[in-house]
Structure formats: C-alpha cells, structure tokens
Motif scaffolding. Sequence first.
Motif, PDB file in Angstrom:
ATOM      1  N   MET A   1       0.925  -1.094  -0.061  1.00  0.00           N
ATOM      2  CA  MET A   1      -0.103  -0.027   0.089  1.00  0.00           C
ATOM      3  C   MET A   1       0.801   1.241   0.040  1.00  0.00           C
ATOM      4  O   MET A   1       1.741   1.366   0.779  1.00  0.00           O
ATOM      5  CB  MET A   1      -0.772  -0.053   1.181  1.00  0.00           C
ATOM      6  N   THR A   2       0.668   2.183  -0.885  1.00  0.00           N
ATOM      7  CA  THR A   2       1.389   3.439  -1.195  1.00  0.00           C
ATOM      8  C   THR A   2       0.981   4.381   0.306  1.00  0.00           C
ATOM      9  O   THR A   2      -0.088   4.580   0.617  1.00  0.00           O
ATOM     10  CB  THR A   2       0.980   4.086  -2.316  1.00  0.00           C
ATOM     11  N   GLN A   3       2.046   4.908   0.766  1.00  0.00           N
ATOM     12  CA  GLN A   3       2.123   5.985   2.036  1.00  0.00           C
ATOM     13  C   GLN A   3       1.524   7.333   1.146  1.00  0.00           C
ATOM     14  O   GLN A   3       2.260   7.722   0.250  1.00  0.00           O
ATOM     15  CB  GLN A   3       3.345   6.261   2.559  1.00  0.00           C
ATOM     16  N   ILE A   4       0.513   7.718   1.722  1.00  0.00           N
ATOM     17  CA  ILE A   4       0.244   9.065   1.372  1.00  0.00           C
ATOM     18  C   ILE A   4      -0.079  10.329   2.101  1.00  0.00           C
ATOM     19  O   ILE A   4      -0.299   9.874   3.477  1.00  0.00           O
ATOM     20  CB  ILE A   4      -1.786   8.953   0.657  1.00  0.00           C
ATOM     21  N   THR A   5       0.802  11.152   1.855  1.00  0.00           N
ATOM     22  CA  THR A   5       0.978  12.350   2.686  1.00  0.00           C
ATOM     23  C   THR A   5       0.176  13.356   1.924  1.00  0.00           C
ATOM     24  O   THR A   5       0.124  13.555   0.923  1.00  0.00           O
ATOM     25  CB  THR A   5       2.270  12.624   2.617  1.00  0.00           C
ATOM     26  N   VAL A   6      -0.719  14.196   2.840  1.00  0.00           N
ATOM     27  CA  VAL A   6      -1.288  15.440   2.262  1.00  0.00           C
ATOM     28  C   VAL A   6      -0.737  16.812   2.953  1.00  0.00           C
ATOM     29  O   VAL A   6      -0.522  16.983   4.035  1.00  0.00           O
ATOM     30  CB  VAL A   6      -2.936  15.157   2.745  1.00  0.00           C
ATOM     31  N   ARG A   7      -0.697  17.737   2.045  1.00  0.00           N
ATOM     32  CA  ARG A   7      -0.261  18.890   2.619  1.00  0.00           C
ATOM     33  C   ARG A   7      -0.865  20.107   1.738  1.00  0.00           C
ATOM     34  O   ARG A   7      -1.145  19.801   0.644  1.00  0.00           O
ATOM     35  CB  ARG A   7       1.168  18.995   2.768  1.00  0.00           C
ATOM     36  N   PRO A   8      -0.941  21.234   2.277  1.00  0.00           N
ATOM     37  CA  PRO A   8      -1.340  22.458   1.414  1.00  0.00           C
ATOM     38  C   PRO A   8      -0.461  22.542  -0.002  1.00  0.00           C
ATOM     39  O   PRO A   8       0.856  22.369   0.254  1.00  0.00           O
ATOM     40  CB  PRO A   8      -1.071  23.801   2.318  1.00  0.00           C
ATOM     41  N   GLY A   9      -0.915  22.770  -1.039  1.00  0.00           N
ATOM     42  CA  GLY A   9      -0.339  23.180  -2.149  1.00  0.00           C
ATOM     43  C   GLY A   9       0.093  24.397  -2.393  1.00  0.00           C
ATOM     44  O   GLY A   9      -0.391  25.497  -1.624  1.00  0.00           O
ATOM     45  N   GLY A  10       1.258  24.641  -3.274  1.00  0.00           N
ATOM     46  CA  GLY A  10       1.997  25.919  -3.352  1.00  0.00           C
ATOM     47  C   GLY A  10       2.406  26.130  -4.709  1.00  0.00           C
ATOM     48  O   GLY A  10       2.459  25.463  -5.451  1.00  0.00           O
ATOM     49  N   GLU A  11       3.149  27.325  -4.983  1.00  0.00           N
ATOM     50  CA  GLU A  11       3.772  27.652  -6.149  1.00  0.00           C
ATOM     51  C   GLU A  11       4.778  26.346  -6.755  1.00  0.00           C
ATOM     52  O   GLU A  11       4.568  26.234  -7.981  1.00  0.00           O
ATOM     53  CB  GLU A  11       4.416  28.849  -6.096  1.00  0.00           C
ATOM     54  N   GLY A  12       5.400  25.969  -5.994  1.00  0.00           N
ATOM     55  CA  GLY A  12       6.220  24.975  -6.405  1.00  0.00           C
ATOM     56  C   GLY A  12       5.767  23.517  -6.735  1.00  0.00           C
ATOM     57  O   GLY A  12       6.318  22.535  -7.399  1.00  0.00           O
ATOM     58  N   ASP A  13       4.307  23.348  -6.435  1.00  0.00           N
ATOM     59  CA  ASP A  13       3.364  22.311  -6.772  1.00  0.00           C
ATOM     60  C   ASP A  13       2.717  22.230  -8.289  1.00  0.00           C
ATOM     61  O   ASP A  13       2.212  21.479  -8.645  1.00  0.00           O
ATOM     62  CB  ASP A  13       2.513  21.761  -5.628  1.00  0.00           C
ATOM     63  N   LEU A  14       2.923  23.531  -8.824  1.00  0.00           N
ATOM     64  CA  LEU A  14       1.933  23.861  -9.981  1.00  0.00           C
ATOM     65  C   LEU A  14       2.307  22.867 -11.139  1.00  0.00           C
ATOM     66  O   LEU A  14       1.353  22.390 -12.042  1.00  0.00           O
ATOM     67  CB  LEU A  14       2.128  25.258 -10.378  1.00  0.00           C
ATOM     68  N   ARG A  15       3.695  22.779 -11.346  1.00  0.00           N
ATOM     69  CA  ARG A  15       3.956  22.033 -12.564  1.00  0.00           C
ATOM     70  C   ARG A  15       3.543  20.455 -12.295  1.00  0.00           C
ATOM     71  O   ARG A  15       2.938  20.100 -13.413  1.00  0.00           O
ATOM     72  CB  ARG A  15       5.654  21.853 -12.698  1.00  0.00           C
ATOM     73  N   GLN A  16       3.779  19.760 -11.398  1.00  0.00           N
ATOM     74  CA  GLN A  16       3.159  18.293 -11.586  1.00  0.00           C
ATOM     75  C   GLN A  16       1.642  18.340 -11.365  1.00  0.00           C
ATOM     76  O   GLN A  16       0.870  17.607 -11.890  1.00  0.00           O
ATOM     77  CB  GLN A  16       3.726  17.616 -10.189  1.00  0.00           C
ATOM     78  N   THR A  17       0.957  19.449 -10.711  1.00  0.00           N
ATOM     79  CA  THR A  17      -0.449  19.716 -10.688  1.00  0.00           C
ATOM     80  C   THR A  17      -0.836  20.049 -12.126  1.00  0.00           C
ATOM     81  O   THR A  17      -2.003  19.319 -12.495  1.00  0.00           O
ATOM     82  CB  THR A  17      -0.979  20.701  -9.787  1.00  0.00           C
ATOM     83  N   LEU A  18      -0.211  20.535 -12.663  1.00  0.00           N
ATOM     84  CA  LEU A  18      -0.715  21.004 -14.157  1.00  0.00           C
ATOM     85  C   LEU A  18      -0.673  19.779 -15.170  1.00  0.00           C
ATOM     86  O   LEU A  18      -1.475  19.475 -15.848  1.00  0.00           O
ATOM     87  CB  LEU A  18       0.222  22.053 -14.766  1.00  0.00           C
TER      88      LEU A  18
ATOM     89  N   ASP B   1       2.940  10.548  -2.759  1.00  0.00           N
ATOM     90  CA  ASP B   1       3.443   9.228  -2.356  1.00  0.00           C
ATOM     91  C   ASP B   1       4.802   9.698  -1.436  1.00  0.00           C
ATOM     92  O   ASP B   1       5.188  10.839  -1.311  1.00  0.00           O
ATOM     93  CB  ASP B   1       3.725   8.339  -3.265  1.00  0.00           C
ATOM     94  N   SER B   2       5.286   8.555  -0.860  1.00  0.00           N
ATOM     95  CA  SER B   2       6.489   8.974  -0.027  1.00  0.00           C
ATOM     96  C   SER B   2       7.789   9.349  -0.936  1.00  0.00           C
ATOM     97  O   SER B   2       8.759   9.684  -0.246  1.00  0.00           O
ATOM     98  CB  SER B   2       6.910   7.644   0.608  1.00  0.00           C
ATOM     99  N   ASP B   3       7.624   9.052  -1.980  1.00  0.00           N
ATOM    100  CA  ASP B   3       8.772   9.645  -3.245  1.00  0.00           C
ATOM    101  C   ASP B   3       8.274  11.225  -3.536  1.00  0.00           C
ATOM    102  O   ASP B   3       9.264  11.516  -4.380  1.00  0.00           O
ATOM    103  CB  ASP B   3       8.967   8.759  -4.214  1.00  0.00           C
ATOM    104  N   GLY B   4       7.480  11.677  -3.078  1.00  0.00           N
ATOM    105  CA  GLY B   4       6.907  12.918  -3.491  1.00  0.00           C
ATOM    106  C   GLY B   4       6.442  13.290  -4.751  1.00  0.00           C
ATOM    107  O   GLY B   4       6.152  14.491  -5.389  1.00  0.00           O
ATOM    108  N   ASN B   5       5.719  12.002  -5.387  1.00  0.00           N
ATOM    109  CA  ASN B   5       5.204  11.929  -6.614  1.00  0.00           C
ATOM    110  C   ASN B   5       3.519  12.460  -6.124  1.00  0.00           C
ATOM    111  O   ASN B   5       2.965  11.851  -5.414  1.00  0.00           O
ATOM    112  CB  ASN B   5       5.240  10.806  -7.397  1.00  0.00           C
TER     113      ASN B   5
END
Length: 163
Positions: free
Chosen positions: A1-18, A60-64
């Motif tokens: 099972m994949t470890q799932i971490t949740v945190r507020p999004g920010g400017e640095g997350d826009l590329r992956q989110t896009l 996930d735990s690798d930041g994906n």
Amino acid sequence: MTQITVRPGGEGDLRQTLDLLNEIIAIGGTTAITKPLTRKDLGGWLMADPGKAIWHIAEDSDGNLLGFQWIGPWGDLPPEACEIGTFVKSGRTGLGIGSKLFEATKPAARGMGYNWIDAEIRADNTSGLAYYQSRGFEQYKRKENITLDDGSIVAKCVKRFNL
C-alpha cells in the motif's frame, strides 16, 4: 500500500499539478474542463483568493503527486459556501487518495468560515458521483444541457456537504 501524505499546495507544486490535470483533461469524460490549461491558468485558479481558497496535494513517499483538491468561491455561490474540485492521477483512483484529501479540506473550509461545500459533477462521471456521495454530499439540484468549451453537452449533478 502506498503511503499518502497530504499538505497544502503551493507555487512549487504547480508543474506536477498541471501535468496531472492536463492528463485527466486529455483522457476526457470526468471533468467539465475540456481544454488543456497553462501554468498561468492553473495558478490563477488555485491561488487567486488567498484566505478564501486553499488547495491540498496528496503525494507518495517519493514526492510524486497522486492528486489534489481545491476549495474556494465560485460562480453565484453565497459567501458561506465554497466550490470543490477533486482530481486524482489516472489509474490511481480507489486507493484512498480522495478520502485523505477531503479529511484535510473539511477543517480548512471550516477555518475559512464556510458552512457548506458545493460540488458540481458531470452526470456521466460515475466515479466522481460515487466519490462525493461516499463523503456525505447530498444532491440538491441537477443542471441540464450544459455546453462545455469543446461544444459537448452534459448534465451536472449539484451536491452539497454541510460542514
């Protein structure tokens, strides 16, 4: 099972989110967004209303990036209500990502003074409808003959979650 971490999004997350959102748009059938977005488009949406809007990312735990969820003012909703949008990486639905995101979103919405959350889901998006129903959203309206940017016509189920 994949470890799932949740945190507020920010400017640095826009590329992956896009990238995640544009992949969902390209697949089609689950979002009312039909044209690919630019980084500027997405940033303007996700970060347009500080103090009135927030978005969380699940990784996930690798930041994906596994998914993201946004709440904020939208359309003609009253000030005590916010809209929600939930997007999970293609092929990763049903793993609890949306559940973890919503557990972070609820207290954030309360903290911003919202009393309820509105969700508009395409009527043909069975997984989206099931997701919001399983979170406790109740349908209060249906919109027919909604024309999307690509010219397709859909119906939308409008659901509400009382905080």
